[in-house]
Structures are given as C-alpha cells and as structure tokens.
Design an enzyme around this catalytic site. Sequence first.
Site, PDB file in Angstrom:
ATOM      1  N   HIS A  91      42.048  52.286  54.375  1.00  0.00           N
ATOM      2  CA  HIS A  91      41.118  51.161  54.487  1.00  0.00           C
ATOM      3  C   HIS A  91      41.294  50.535  55.860  1.00  0.00           C
ATOM      4  CE1 HIS A  91      38.233  48.755  52.173  1.00  0.00           C
ATOM      5  NE2 HIS A  91      38.564  47.786  53.003  1.00  0.00           N
ATOM      6  N   ASP A 113      36.853  40.758  43.895  1.00  0.00           N
ATOM      7  CA  ASP A 113      36.706  40.929  45.349  1.00  0.00           C
ATOM      8  C   ASP A 113      35.251  41.037  45.754  1.00  0.00           C
ATOM      9  OD1 ASP A 113      37.662  41.304  48.068  1.00  0.00           O
ATOM     10  OD2 ASP A 113      36.813  43.310  47.861  1.00  0.00           O
ATOM     11  N   ARG A 154      32.863  35.256  51.620  1.00  0.00           N
ATOM     12  CA  ARG A 154      33.596  35.101  52.896  1.00  0.00           C
ATOM     13  C   ARG A 154      32.690  35.458  54.065  1.00  0.00           C
ATOM     14  NH1 ARG A 154      37.902  39.094  52.290  1.00  0.00           N
ATOM     15  NH2 ARG A 154      38.545  38.558  54.388  1.00  0.00           N
ATOM     16  N   SER A 160      41.961  41.036  49.389  1.00  0.00           N
ATOM     17  CA  SER A 160      40.705  41.780  49.290  1.00  0.00           C
ATOM     18  C   SER A 160      40.969  43.284  49.356  1.00  0.00           C
ATOM     19  CB  SER A 160      39.785  41.349  50.435  1.00  0.00           C
ATOM     20  OG  SER A 160      38.710  42.234  50.602  1.00  0.00           O
ATOM     21  N   LYS A 191      41.534  46.077  45.845  1.00  0.00           N
ATOM     22  CA  LYS A 191      40.617  47.226  45.644  1.00  0.00           C
ATOM     23  C   LYS A 191      41.393  48.532  45.628  1.00  0.00           C
ATOM     24  CE  LYS A 191      37.774  46.523  49.249  1.00  0.00           C
ATOM     25  NZ  LYS A 191      37.399  45.235  49.743  1.00  0.00           N
TER      26      LYS A 191
HETATM   27  N1  URA Z   1      37.789  44.966  54.436  1.00  0.00           N
HETATM   28  C1  URA Z   1      37.894  44.446  53.182  1.00  0.00           C
HETATM   29  O1  URA Z   1      37.680  45.144  52.201  1.00  0.00           O
HETATM   30  N2  URA Z   1      38.245  43.164  53.068  1.00  0.00           N
HETATM   31  C2  URA Z   1      38.482  42.381  54.114  1.00  0.00           C
HETATM   32  O2  URA Z   1      38.812  41.234  53.913  1.00  0.00           O
HETATM   33  C3  URA Z   1      38.374  42.920  55.416  1.00  0.00           C
HETATM   34  C4  URA Z   1      38.013  44.233  55.554  1.00  0.00           C
END
Ligand code: URA
Length: 446
Positions: free
Chosen positions: A84, A163, A170, A185, A189
């Site tokens: 990620h 999320d 956000r 966040s 996930k």
């Molecule tokens: N990617 C995400 O999934 N969450 C964030 O807060 C920033 C980047």
Amino acid sequence: MQEIVDTLVSAIKDKKAQDRELLSKFIDAVANRSIPNEQAITWLKAVHENSISPEDTAFLTQKMMHSGSVLEWPDYQNIVVDKHSTGGVGDKMSLILAPLLACCGLKVPMLAGRGLGHTGGTIDKLESLTGFRTDLTPEEMAASLETVGCCISAQSSEIAPADSLLYALRDISHTIDSIPLITASIISKKAAEGLDCLVLDVKCGDAAFMKNQDDAKALASSMQKVAQLLGIDCIAQITDMSNPIGDYIGNSLEVIESILVMKCEQENTDCRDIVYLQALDLLKLSGLYSDDQTILSKMDKEMKSGNVIRKFREMCVNQGVEGSYIDNVISNPDVLLGDDYLEIKATNSGYVESIDAMELAKIARKHKAGRFVFGEEINQFTGYILHKNEGSKVESDEALLTMYYDYKPTSEEVSIIQNSFRLIETQPQKTDSRLIARIGSKQMSN
Ligand code: URA
C-alpha cells in the site's frame, strides 16, 4: 452520538486517552453510517490537529479492521501479500504489481482506495476500464485468489467499511496528513485482507503528505509497528515523491502507462523500477525466494514473456471487463485517451532539474482528476503525458507535456505548468533510485 463525539474530542484536546468503549461506539456508528458526517468530521479534525497516542492508534486500527469481514484464507503458507502506498502523483504501481506478484506465485487480495487530496487512487484508475468491478464481495475475492491469484477491489460495506467513510470525509475536510489517521486507514484495510506480508510505500517529498524524512520515518514506523502487532510481517520503504512517477499522470492515462510497462514498451523505467523494488521485498518476506538476483531474473522473465500483461487481462475479465474490449485496450492503449488536449511548450531552454509534481497534481485536480466534494464525479481522461523528465534537455518552444483537460486551461494554469519544469544550464545528475530508507522487522538493507 453527539455526546460521545464531544467526550472523545475533549479527551483528544486534553491529550488524554480515548475511552475504549466510546471509541468503539464511534467506529460502529461510522461503519453502519448512523453518524452524521459533520460529527465524524469534528472528531477527524480533533485528531488531525492534536494527534492521539500510539496505543490509541493501534486500538483504532483494530476497531476499523473489525468493522467488517476479516478475510480468511486456506493454508496458503505465508504467500498472501499486498503493498500500500501513502499516495503519490503518477503512482500506478498496484496495477502492475498485483499481476506481477501473481505470476511469481504469490496471492494478492488487494483493497485499494479512490483519489485522496491531490493524489490519485487505484480504484478511480481501474474504473476507466469499462465494466471493471471494484465492489467484489469477500467470496468473490476468495474465488479470484484461487483462479487468478490476484484481485483489486475497494473496501465496501462488507470489508473495512469504517475506513471507506472516514477516507472520503478526510478527502474533503483537510484532515489527510495525520500519522494516526493514515496508519489506521491503511493498516485496518490491509489487516482485513488477512495478509501474511505487507510492503508499505511511504512517500516523502513536496508532492507527498509527508514532506520531510523525519515525518515519513515516523509514519513508516507507526504503520510498521501496528501491522506487526496485528500479525503481518511488514516492511516500509520510504521513497522520494518530488518528481512525478513515470510519464503519465491521471486516471485513464495511468492505465495506459501501466499497460505499456507490462508490455515492456515503456522506455522510461521509473514505474518498473518502483514495482520491482516492492515485489522484491514481498517475494523475500514470503520466503518464496531469498536471493535478489534470482528474483530480478524471475520478474524480467514474467514481464518479457507476456505473462504479466496476460495476467492483467485475466484479472480484468474476472472483474467484469469484456474480453474483446480489454484485448483492444491492450493492443491499442491510446483508445483510453480523451479528446480534449493541449501541448504545453517551454518558454526557454535548458536541462530539467526537477518537475513540481504537486503543482501539476493541483491543476489536474481542478480539471476533475480528483475530488473537492464528497462523491463528486471525476473526469477519467484529464491529466498529463510528460515529454520531458528529470535530466532531459529542453529547447525553447519544445513540448514539455500534453495536457488532457476538462476545460480549456487558463493562461495562468499554462504558466504554472511551464514553471513547474525547473530548468538549469548544466545537465543535472539523475538520481538512480527513489528509495530513501527501509524500515522493517527484518531491517533489510538498501
Ligand atoms: N491511503 C489510504 O488508504 N489511506 C490514507 O490515509 C492514505 C493513503
């Protein structure tokens, strides 16, 4: 709910711990959408302004992870992996990485996001492909891993639903760049995916949420620790995010570049190099491979043989795309280009010292490559194809980039774009890797 939010917010402002029971109720209300958006935003703003402790961040992450299903896998022996990114400009790595890893024997149940702030999101990019479904159920993700080896889906009402709302709120409430919020966040996930191993790409620089190395290291360490706590073997790579990544920026434009990279037809190796960096750590963490050279040869073999682009096709068809449509896109990716474009030329000559990715991204967002308002429609076509990169020689009146626009760009926008290419008289030394540092359990060296 107002009372709960007030109590949580007062504690944050007083630097006191979040009451576990109240925070749980808050996240439950976010997950089942019973909280008004304004109340959730009040809490987000309090965290953004004052931060919360690492203990509260870990608890918040766990609660968000369990706000929906947590995926479980058959005994795949440590090969369920993902990466990620904290968000960049031109950051299209996931589209290439998932099929590449599947070709190398790993299982990738990727949950990705939409654009956030000035940064692009994998889900918006994939939706440029007609029919691509990003709302897979947990059962469909499991079936995809069995048959294809990878899938890319959005978090939904079933997986990490807390999320999905907080992320969208956000985006519109200027509360993105917060270490606890980014940690919760991303890791919620990823933990809901039931991963064995994770690589985090923590972007650092003018076009990232973390502008300097100290902040990027603090974020990397926060995410790495929480991931480890949740049983995921995790490495964070801190990478430079000042110049745009690759040559293509924008939703459908980045799908085009991803296809070119997978077909080994992209001369600029920036995207491929970042994907290889991420894949290398994941293939080592999984225990499938130990030696860098063997991994690099394997990745090259899978790319050059056409296996990776075939795997991408298989993933698209598995997620709802018509076979004949994706075959046409793969053989002629330019079908994804928009009709409205303008070449923007240099006003003087020199060598490109750097390109201000943040300025380019801000203008692209105004042209609907990203959102300013909750749920806003984007324009999949807008963005840029760069004709010059860091180190390129530029003559006056030569094209710097082609801009795909939503409305005819103003003269002020054109001039900002021209000035975002910083030209100098002598050819600068090109940086050969974007990797700044690695933070991880095994502390793999650079
Ligand atoms: N990617 C995400 O999934 N969450 C964030 O807060 C920033 C980047």
